[in-house]
Each structure stands twice: as C-alpha cells, then as structure tokens.
Design a protein around this motif. Structure first.
Motif, PDB file in Angstrom:
ATOM      1  N   ARG A   1     -18.665 -41.168 -16.292  1.00 11.57           N
ATOM      2  CA  ARG A   1     -18.492 -39.749 -15.982  1.00 11.57           C
ATOM      3  C   ARG A   1     -19.645 -38.909 -16.527  1.00 11.57           C
ATOM      4  N   GLU A   2     -20.395 -39.445 -17.502  1.00  7.90           N
ATOM      5  CA  GLU A   2     -21.502 -38.712 -18.102  1.00  7.90           C
ATOM      6  C   GLU A   2     -22.830 -38.967 -17.389  1.00  7.90           C
TER       7      GLU A   2
ATOM      8  N   ARG B   1     -15.050 -44.190 -19.018  1.00  8.88           N
ATOM      9  CA  ARG B   1     -15.346 -42.908 -19.668  1.00  8.88           C
ATOM     10  C   ARG B   1     -16.823 -42.554 -19.593  1.00  8.88           C
ATOM     11  N   HIS B   2     -17.711 -43.515 -19.855  1.00 15.03           N
ATOM     12  CA  HIS B   2     -19.135 -43.207 -19.914  1.00 15.03           C
ATOM     13  C   HIS B   2     -19.736 -42.944 -18.535  1.00 15.03           C
TER      14      HIS B   2
ATOM     15  N   LYS C   1     -26.220 -41.818 -29.007  1.00 12.85           N
ATOM     16  CA  LYS C   1     -25.209 -41.657 -27.962  1.00 12.85           C
ATOM     17  C   LYS C   1     -25.586 -42.426 -26.699  1.00 12.85           C
TER      18      LYS C   1
ATOM     19  N   ILE D   1     -18.472 -39.488 -27.345  1.00 11.62           N
ATOM     20  CA  ILE D   1     -19.103 -38.474 -26.510  1.00 11.62           C
ATOM     21  C   ILE D   1     -18.852 -37.073 -27.062  1.00 11.62           C
ATOM     22  N   ARG D   2     -17.639 -36.839 -27.543  1.00 11.13           N
ATOM     23  CA  ARG D   2     -17.240 -35.488 -27.951  1.00 11.13           C
ATOM     24  C   ARG D   2     -17.495 -35.153 -29.413  1.00 11.13           C
ATOM     25  N   GLN D   3     -17.445 -36.158 -30.299  1.00 12.51           N
ATOM     26  CA  GLN D   3     -17.414 -35.841 -31.728  1.00 12.51           C
ATOM     27  C   GLN D   3     -18.630 -36.335 -32.512  1.00 12.51           C
TER      28      GLN D   3
ATOM     29  N   ASN E   1     -20.701 -39.682 -34.614  1.00  8.86           N
ATOM     30  CA  ASN E   1     -20.347 -40.991 -35.182  1.00  8.86           C
ATOM     31  C   ASN E   1     -20.568 -41.148 -36.681  1.00  8.86           C
TER      32      ASN E   1
ATOM     33  N   HIS F   1     -14.537 -41.787 -25.618  1.00  8.70           N
ATOM     34  CA  HIS F   1     -14.301 -40.343 -25.539  1.00  8.70           C
ATOM     35  C   HIS F   1     -14.656 -39.662 -26.860  1.00  8.70           C
ATOM     36  N   LEU F   2     -14.254 -40.258 -27.979  1.00  4.45           N
ATOM     37  CA  LEU F   2     -14.575 -39.687 -29.282  1.00  4.45           C
ATOM     38  C   LEU F   2     -16.075 -39.688 -29.538  1.00  4.45           C
TER      39      LEU F   2
END
Length: 248
Positions: A63-64, A60-61, A171, A223-225, A227, A220-221
């Motif tokens: 991709r960033e 997931r990471h 992040k 990155i998007r939301q 902490n 994913h959470l």
C-alpha cells in the motif's frame, strides 16, 4: 494449550520481526527446539510458518509503493540460489553443532545492532554502479545461504546489509526484507526443506495464524511509529537467546 502457546509465540515473534526488519527466528525457532523438535524439523516448520509473515507484511507494505522493480528482482536473483544451497546443507549438519552456530549468530546480531544507534536514519542510495552491485549481490547470496540454513536473525542481517551497502533508510530496507525475504526467500527455503526433510504439520495452523497477523500488525507499526524501542528489545532478546542456545 499447545496450539495456543504456539499461536502467541508466533504472533509476538513475527510482530517484532515485521517491526524491525527481521528476527522472527530469534524467538520462534528456539521455542520449537525447546518444545522438543529436532533442529531440522524445527527449521523446516519455522520456514513454512514464516512465509505467512511475508504475506501479512506484503499486504501492508504494498500500500506504500516503496519498492523499486529492478532492485526487487536483483535481491531475488542474488539471494534465492543461496537460500536453496543453505537449506540443502543444513540437513547434513549435526543438530547440536547447528544450535551452537545459531547461538553465535544470534549473539553477534544483538551485539552488532547495539553498536549502531543511528543506522538507517536517512535514504542515501549508494554502490549502484556495476562493481557495487556485484559486491552487494555476493553479500546477498551469502546471506541467502545463512537464511536457508541457520535462519535466526538473517532477515535483520539483510536489512542491515541493504542499509549499510546500498544506502537505504531503515523503513525502506525493512519493506524489502519483509516482502522479499519473508515471502520469497523463506518460501524457497521451506520448499527445499520440505522436499529433503520433514515438517511438523499439526503445529502449522497456529504458527501460520500468528505469523500472518503478526506480520501485518508489525509492518503497520513500522510504517506508522518507527523502530527505536523495538530495536533495543530485539538486542536484549537476541543476546539472551544466543547465550541460551550456546550453553544448551
């Protein structure tokens, strides 16, 4: 039922860990101990399962594209030797002593995290000169020893160290921790413990599945939301688990 329980424990622990930048051992390792595994066997089994957390989070990471190549190699070079040393030492420590030490570390983690509400909110690179990198590398080496031995919450300590010393925002620090600690540090620890100790192989399929799925979902959470609420949950869990391990 045992496999189902292990899967859900692994899923929840690694989702929280991937979301907050460490702490899978806060739940997963104590549960393995509570289910009857000796500390050394539980630690080795947990280490192997945690590699899947790193794999899931890495997918997931990556991709960033937030990781710097030179800093990535620096974290690996300074931390991996400590992981091998810590994993070699812990097998010679009496189980009850290790559990008390684990409880103290976990309790301290929760108290420290609770006292730093604004930690890692902005990216401000710091201590990138030779002296700063040397001191930072020694800190990572020490955390590598803890990661290879006591393991619980050490990923979150790495995240906090990257934030406090090197000025990363939360992040970015989480990304480094999950990719480098989750996959490479834990992989080295698992290999060392597997060679020197024993692993509960029949428990691994459920643990690996939960770690892989939880690692990806938690990353994913994160990155998007953000902490904040999961950080508070971790502080409560770490204090409760720490007290439980200390009192036995």
């Amino acid at each position: 039922m045992d496999q189902l329980l292990l899967f859900f424990v692994s899923l929840i622990a690694n989702l929280f860990s991937a979301f907050s930048g460490g702490g899978a051992g806060l739940l997963q390792l104590p549960v393995l101990i509570f289910l009857g595994l000796p500390f050394g066997v539980a630690l080795a089994t947990h280490k192997v399962a945690s590699v899947a957390l790193g794999v899931g989070a890495t997918v997931r990471h990556m991709r960033e594209s937030t990781l710097e190549r030179r800093f990535t190699l620096f974290v690996l070079a300074t931390g991996l030797p400590g992981v091998v040393i810590g994993a070699s030492i812990i097998l010679h420590v009496p189980g009850r002593v290790a559990e008390i030490a684990l409880g103290c570390l976990t309790l301290g983690l929760g108290l420290y995290s609770g006292s730093r509400r604004r930690l890692g909110q902005e990216y401000r690179p710091d201590h990138r000169d030779r002296a700063g990198m040397l001191a930072g590398g020694l800190g990572l080496f020490f955390l590598g020893i803890l990661n290879g031995s006591l393991t619980s919450g050490t990923g979150l300590f790495v995240t906090l160290w990257l934030v406090r010393w090197f000025g990363l925002d939360y992040k970015r620090a989480v990304a480094y921790t999950l990719v480098l600690v989750g996959m490479f540090w834990n992989g080295a620890g698992a290999l060392t413990l597997g060679m020197l100790g024993s692993i509960r192989w029949d428990w691994l399929p459920a643990l690996l599945a939960g770690s892989l799925i939880g690692g990806y979902a938690g990353a994913h959470l994160a990155i998007r939301q953000g902490n904040r609420w999961i950080k508070r949950s971790f502080e409560i869990i770490s204090v409760l688990v720490g007290i439980k391990l200390i009192i036995g």
